[in-house]
Design a protein around this motif. Structure first.
Motif, PDB file in Angstrom:
ATOM      1  N   LEU A 169       0.834  -1.208   0.000  1.00 30.74           N
ATOM      2  CA  LEU A 169       0.000   0.000   0.000  1.00 30.74           C
ATOM      3  C   LEU A 169       0.866   1.254   0.000  1.00 30.74           C
ATOM      4  CD1 LEU A 169      -2.890  -1.016   2.415  1.00 30.74           C
ATOM      5  CD2 LEU A 169      -2.886  -0.925  -0.072  1.00 30.74           C
ATOM      6  N   TRP A 268     -14.827  -1.110   8.483  1.00 30.37           N
ATOM      7  CA  TRP A 268     -14.591  -1.524   7.106  1.00 30.37           C
ATOM      8  C   TRP A 268     -14.381  -3.017   6.986  1.00 30.37           C
ATOM      9  CZ3 TRP A 268      -9.784  -3.760   6.751  1.00 30.37           C
ATOM     10  CH2 TRP A 268      -8.876  -3.418   7.752  1.00 30.37           C
TER      11      TRP A 268
ATOM     12  N   PHE B  81      -1.172  -2.707 -10.170  1.00 29.93           N
ATOM     13  CA  PHE B  81      -0.302  -3.754  -9.642  1.00 29.93           C
ATOM     14  C   PHE B  81      -0.928  -5.133  -9.852  1.00 29.93           C
ATOM     15  CE2 PHE B  81       0.311   0.123  -7.271  1.00 29.93           C
ATOM     16  CZ  PHE B  81       1.696   0.255  -7.232  1.00 29.93           C
ATOM     17  N   ASN B  83      -1.744  -7.287  -7.535  1.00 30.94           N
ATOM     18  CA  ASN B  83      -2.921  -7.350  -6.658  1.00 30.94           C
ATOM     19  C   ASN B  83      -3.534  -5.954  -6.639  1.00 30.94           C
ATOM     20  OD1 ASN B  83      -0.673  -6.385  -5.482  1.00 30.94           O
ATOM     21  ND2 ASN B  83      -0.833  -7.522  -3.590  1.00 30.94           N
ATOM     22  N   ARG B  85      -4.383  -3.702  -4.508  1.00 26.45           N
ATOM     23  CA  ARG B  85      -3.824  -2.682  -3.607  1.00 26.45           C
ATOM     24  C   ARG B  85      -4.785  -1.527  -3.362  1.00 26.45           C
ATOM     25  NH1 ARG B  85       2.688  -2.432  -4.632  1.00 26.45           N
ATOM     26  NH2 ARG B  85       2.934  -4.607  -5.144  1.00 26.45           N
ATOM     27  N   LEU B  86      -5.982  -1.874  -2.936  1.00 24.11           N
ATOM     28  CA  LEU B  86      -6.931  -0.843  -2.515  1.00 24.11           C
ATOM     29  C   LEU B  86      -6.794  -0.677  -1.017  1.00 24.11           C
ATOM     30  CD1 LEU B  86      -9.975  -2.203  -4.538  1.00 24.11           C
ATOM     31  CD2 LEU B  86      -8.463  -0.330  -5.186  1.00 24.11           C
ATOM     32  N   LEU B  87      -7.064   0.532  -0.527  1.00 22.08           N
ATOM     33  CA  LEU B  87      -7.036   0.762   0.916  1.00 22.08           C
ATOM     34  C   LEU B  87      -8.311   0.160   1.507  1.00 22.08           C
ATOM     35  CD1 LEU B  87      -5.964   4.517   0.823  1.00 22.08           C
ATOM     36  CD2 LEU B  87      -4.495   2.563   1.316  1.00 22.08           C
ATOM     37  N   PRO B  88      -8.186  -0.875   2.331  1.00 24.24           N
ATOM     38  CA  PRO B  88      -9.393  -1.566   2.802  1.00 24.24           C
ATOM     39  C   PRO B  88     -10.282  -0.688   3.687  1.00 24.24           C
ATOM     40  CG  PRO B  88      -7.418  -2.523   3.791  1.00 24.24           C
ATOM     41  CD  PRO B  88      -6.956  -1.514   2.793  1.00 24.24           C
ATOM     42  N   TRP B  89      -9.695   0.355   4.299  1.00 25.07           N
ATOM     43  CA  TRP B  89     -10.473   1.202   5.214  1.00 25.07           C
ATOM     44  C   TRP B  89     -11.074   2.416   4.505  1.00 25.07           C
ATOM     45  CZ3 TRP B  89      -5.652  -0.779   6.234  1.00 25.07           C
ATOM     46  CH2 TRP B  89      -4.598  -0.058   5.692  1.00 25.07           C
ATOM     47  N   ARG B  90     -10.977   2.461   3.192  1.00 20.33           N
ATOM     48  CA  ARG B  90     -11.634   3.528   2.441  1.00 20.33           C
ATOM     49  C   ARG B  90     -12.587   2.869   1.455  1.00 20.33           C
ATOM     50  NH1 ARG B  90     -10.073   6.037   6.046  1.00 20.33           N
ATOM     51  NH2 ARG B  90      -8.513   7.675   6.129  1.00 20.33           N
ATOM     52  N   ASP B  97     -10.850   8.533  -5.599  1.00 20.07           N
ATOM     53  CA  ASP B  97     -10.688   9.986  -5.464  1.00 20.07           C
ATOM     54  C   ASP B  97      -9.340  10.356  -4.845  1.00 20.07           C
ATOM     55  OD1 ASP B  97     -13.070  10.461  -6.641  1.00 20.07           O
ATOM     56  OD2 ASP B  97     -14.203  10.802  -4.793  1.00 20.07           O
ATOM     57  N   LEU B  98      -8.853   9.489  -3.924  1.00 19.04           N
ATOM     58  CA  LEU B  98      -7.575   9.794  -3.275  1.00 19.04           C
ATOM     59  C   LEU B  98      -6.424   9.836  -4.279  1.00 19.04           C
ATOM     60  CD1 LEU B  98      -7.754   7.736   0.027  1.00 19.04           C
ATOM     61  CD2 LEU B  98      -7.324  10.171  -0.178  1.00 19.04           C
ATOM     62  N   TYR B 125     -16.912  -1.073   0.975  1.00 17.27           N
ATOM     63  CA  TYR B 125     -15.510  -1.242   1.326  1.00 17.27           C
ATOM     64  C   TYR B 125     -14.931  -2.398   0.518  1.00 17.27           C
ATOM     65  CZ  TYR B 125     -16.090   2.061   5.086  1.00 17.27           C
ATOM     66  OH  TYR B 125     -16.317   3.200   5.791  1.00 17.27           O
ATOM     67  N   GLU B 127     -13.122  -4.948   0.976  1.00 14.95           N
ATOM     68  CA  GLU B 127     -13.153  -6.337   1.442  1.00 14.95           C
ATOM     69  C   GLU B 127     -14.460  -7.032   1.100  1.00 14.95           C
ATOM     70  OE1 GLU B 127     -11.822  -7.294   5.283  1.00 14.95           O
ATOM     71  OE2 GLU B 127      -9.801  -6.622   4.794  1.00 14.95           O
ATOM     72  N   ARG B 128     -15.489  -6.253   0.790  1.00 17.03           N
ATOM     73  CA  ARG B 128     -16.764  -6.868   0.452  1.00 17.03           C
ATOM     74  C   ARG B 128     -16.871  -7.178  -1.032  1.00 17.03           C
ATOM     75  NH1 ARG B 128     -18.507  -3.000   4.344  1.00 17.03           N
ATOM     76  NH2 ARG B 128     -18.844  -4.077   6.311  1.00 17.03           N
ATOM     77  N   ALA B 138      -9.375  -1.055  -9.303  1.00 21.07           N
ATOM     78  CA  ALA B 138      -7.986  -0.647  -9.515  1.00 21.07           C
ATOM     79  C   ALA B 138      -7.808  -0.089 -10.925  1.00 21.07           C
ATOM     80  CB  ALA B 138      -7.049  -1.834  -9.278  1.00 21.07           C
ATOM     81  N   ARG B 141      -9.215   3.367 -10.971  1.00 19.81           N
ATOM     82  CA  ARG B 141      -8.282   4.280 -10.309  1.00 19.81           C
ATOM     83  C   ARG B 141      -7.144   4.663 -11.260  1.00 19.81           C
ATOM     84  NH1 ARG B 141      -5.452   2.003  -5.064  1.00 19.81           N
ATOM     85  NH2 ARG B 141      -4.574   0.592  -6.617  1.00 19.81           N
TER      86      ARG B 141
END
Lengths: 270, 246
Positions: A169, A268, B81, B83, B85-90, B97-98, B125, B127-128, B138, B141
């Motif tokens: 990440l 999350w 990439f 994998n 590589r998404l931020l799991p908490w966003r 957008d980030l 999120y 993970e779902r 990805a 993005r």
């Protein structure tokens, strides 16, 4: 044998599951029931002993009420809470900084690891006595003693978090030109948060206990000072009343502040 | 439009206890035309990911450089990439957008999400999501930042064949809407033939360019697997050294 009893066994299993389900429905009642049982046992024991060493729940709650009304309890509890807050904030922020630093610098971490182990194993009482000897019986010494006790704990926990930072990440953030602030806020902080909350939760429990000894040994206000006074006057009702107030406040902090924060950090997750 | 020149004279990993210095890439020169879709094909472990990391600026310890003929403006590079590589908490939307550069609005994002069939999942999120969906996020993005150069590192491995084919079609669709240079790494020759304008074959490490092939199959007929297969067979029979790589 197993073959013969196959079907009754299954019936037993079903019954057990139903019984557990029935209990689950009562789940919210159980804590109430268990508290009532505790109070009842206390009442019975106190009546049987009929001694000032174990006053009845009624007596204790009366003392608690009187102490609150007189303003004594809020004053001393407030003094302790203020110390708790200051030392908690200091220990958490200093510990996090050092922990993150060690988590990222392997060589320094290996060099100072022994120091951490030593500090982790110094008994709380020793730090407290040394702080009072070195800095005098002052507020600064009291806070320093608490912080010194808690700090190594925070460092160790946060260091684990910093070591476990996801390189994939971080690379992603670098490839997409996140910049320092965005990376810290959206990539690093969410990964450290569970560790920080973990450190905070164990931290509060630890600081609470140490702070009383600090106050008992060298301050003229606060819960520890007050407990010391009750001890000298053999006032068990007073001790128990303060204990109840004390446990209640800490449980409220845990339930109203730390648990919701923890839940928020995990929302999350699947 | 921008031409990009990749010139890696040497990329080596320093000696570690026991083993000597390991040279990953040596004398590798690749020129990418504006809006060209180039596939790098090579055996696994041949330093393809290392190469992409050098181009993306994730690793700056190498001799050589990445240059463009467009002076003054730095390359805007997107990197997809292996994998997701998404931020799991966003959420999905926040993840996209980030990555957007300052001052870019979200109109392109809305459109891309729509094309990829992700509009409904914006506030989920990661993970779902299934792996296929995460890959599409990805991809959104990567496209959303409107890059000059898009790097893709075997982005469709471990997807089942129909899902992979669908995501490849989507990739070509959004790429044709806004053409830009793509450097796509794969070890799957069929995938490479179905996507690329040009194939570049890489040797095992130290990596260098072995061979280049232009693919002139018109895009619509690439949907036909028989066409791809025929091209592949012709390629392998004409160049036995390639089949040794795969």
């Amino acid at each position: 044998m197993a073959l013969d009893s196959g079907s009754p066994c299954r019936n037993d299993g079903v019954l057990a599951i139903m019984r557990i389900a029935a209990l689950m429905r009562l789940a919210f009642l159980l804590p109430v029931l268990s508290s009532l049982l505790f109070l009842a046992l206390w009442q019975v024991l106190a009546s049987l002993l009929d001694s000032s060493a174990l006053p009845t729940p009624g007596t204790v709650f009366l003392v608690l009420y009187q102490e609150i009304v007189s303003g004594q309890l809020p004053f001393h509890l407030g003094a302790t809470l203020a110390r708790l807050l200051v030392s908690f904030v200091l220990a958490m922020s200093l510990g996090s900084l050092i922990g993150i630093f060690f988590g990222q610098h392997e060589k320094l971490d290996r060099f100072f690891d022994n120091w951490l182990v030593i500090f982790l194993n110094i008994p709380a009482l020793v730090t407290i006595i040394l702080c009072y000897v070195w800095f005098g019986l002052s507020e600064v010494a009291a806070i320093a003693a608490v912080v010194a006790n808690k700090l190594p704990n925070v460092v160790v926990t946060v260091r684990e978090g910093a070591r476990a930072l996801d390189r994939d990440l971080l690379e992603m953030a670098q490839a997409y030109r996140f910049g320092r602030w965005k990376t810290l806020r959206h990539v690093i902080w969410p990964q450290l948060f569970p560790y920080l909350i973990g450190a905070a939760r164990t931290g509060i429990a630890l600081i609470w206990k140490i702070i009383l000894v600090v106050e008992l040994l060298g301050r003229s206000n606060g819960m520890g000072y007050q407990l010391h006074l009750f001890f000298q006057m053999f006032n068990v009702a007073g001790i128990l009343a303060y204990t109840i107030a004390f446990v209640t406040v800490i449980q409220l902090i845990e339930a109203l502040l730390l648990k919701p924060l923890d839940r928020r950090a995990k929302r999350w997750r699947r | 439009m921008t031409r990009i020149l990749i010139d890696i004279r040497k990329k080596a990993y320093p000696a570690k206890h026991g083993s000597g210095e390991h040279i990953a890439i040596q004398d590798l020169r690749i020129e990418l035309g504006a809006g060209e879709f180039v596939c790098l094909v090579g055996p696994s472990g041949c330093g393809k990911t290392t190469l992409l990391n050098l181009i993306a600026g994730l690793d700056t310890h190498f001799d050589g450089g990445i240059d463009t003929d467009q002076t003054g403006k730095p390359l805007r590079i997107a990197y997809m990439f292996q994998n997701p590589r998404l931020l799991p908490w966003r959420t999905v939307r926040e993840n996209i957008d980030l990555a957007l550069p300052k001052g870019q609005d979200g109109k392109a994002v809305d459109h891309l999400l729509d094309v990829m069939g992700l509009s409904q999942s914006q506030s989920q999120y990661p993970e779902r999501l299934s792996l296929g969906m995460s890959r599409r996020v990805a991809l959104v993005r990567a496209f959303a930042i409107e890059p000059t150069l898009l790097l893709m590192d075997e982005p469709f491995v471990s997807l089942d064949a129909p899902t992979a084919r669908r995501v490849r079609q989507l990739l070509i669709r959004v790429w044709q809407e806004r053409p830009h240079t793509v450097l796509f790494v794969t070890h799957d020759l069929r995938e490479a033939i179905s996507l690329a304008d040009r194939l570049i074959f890489l040797s095992p490490s130290p990596t260098t360019v072995l061979h280049q092939v232009n693919i002139d199959i018109p895009r619509p007929s690439r949907e036909d697997e028989a066409v791809i297969e025929a091209f592949r067979n012709q390629l392998i029979s004409g160049h036995p050294e390639i089949s040794a790589l795969l």
